[in-house]
Design an enzyme around this catalytic site. Structure first.
Site, short mmCIF file in Angstrom:
data_model
loop_
_atom_site.label_atom_id
_atom_site.label_comp_id
_atom_site.label_asym_id
_atom_site.label_seq_id
_atom_site.Cartn_x
_atom_site.Cartn_y
_atom_site.Cartn_z
CB CYS A 202 -0.90 0.12 1.36
SG CYS A 202 -2.46 1.06 1.14
CG HIS A 203 -0.70 4.83 1.15
ND1 HIS A 203 -1.93 4.33 1.17
CD2 HIS A 203 -0.74 6.25 0.50
CE1 HIS A 203 -2.71 5.13 0.49
NE2 HIS A 203 -2.13 6.07 0.08
#
Length: 182
Positions: free
Chosen positions: A111-112
């Site tokens: 993800c991030h």
């Protein structure tokens, strides 16, 4: 599932970490015989989140100042928008990640978490995936970005989001079992 008996795995995270992206890989590492350790920017506890809602508080095992990349066999970078942004803004954390990647040891990012790798300038020439909004950041940092559930490139395992966690965890454990990549 391969065994990673006795291997130490650093999980680098801080406030705002996406709880499932910390908990599920942590469980996979533990079940495969590994020793997960929470490395963070400060001692004490961090606040995990379930998207925008507060989740559990997590006890930090060691700070990034005290952690030595040489003492770990692998690194996991969970996501969470705030987590990814806070970690990439911390020079100590970025150095820890850069040293880790340069060692050739397995790194798993979801993800991030990819923001931290871009900030560490270690994705040039690598193929990876992430949460879609990081696509331009990763491309600008020199990565080839693809929209796939899981991508592996010389020990770097990347994934997009919580929906990909089963495949991400399995591949991360497999890479940790393989060990250092050239």
């Amino acid at each position: 599932m391969p065994t990673i008996e006795g291997k130490r795995v650093a999980f680098l995270a801080t406030d705002g970490v996406e709880q499932v992206e910390l908990d599920q890989p942590w469980q996979a590492v533990s079940e495969a015989g590994g020793r997960p350790e929470l490395v963070s920017l400060e001692a004490g506890e961090i606040q995990a989140f379930n998207h925008l809602d507060k989740g559990d508080r997590k006890q930090v095992d060691t700070t990034v100042d005290q952690a030595n990349p040489e003492a770990y066999d692998a690194l996991v970078l969970p996501g969470g928008v705030a987590n990814g942004d806070f970690v990439r803004a911390d020079e100590r954390a970025v150095k820890f990640v850069k040293d880790f990647v340069l060692s050739g040891k397995p790194v798993a990012v979801i993800c991030h978490g990819g923001w931290v790798l871009a900030e560490a300038d270690v994705v040039r020439g690598r193929t990876m995936t992430s949460w879609p909004s990081l696509k331009t950041d990763l491309r600008n940092a020199g990565a080839t970005w693809v929209d796939k559930e899981v991508v592996t490139d010389q020990g770097l395992v990347s994934s997009r989001n919580p929906g990909d966690l089963d495949a991400f965890c399995a591949k991360a454990v497999e890479e940790i079992a393989e060990g250092v990549h050239a």
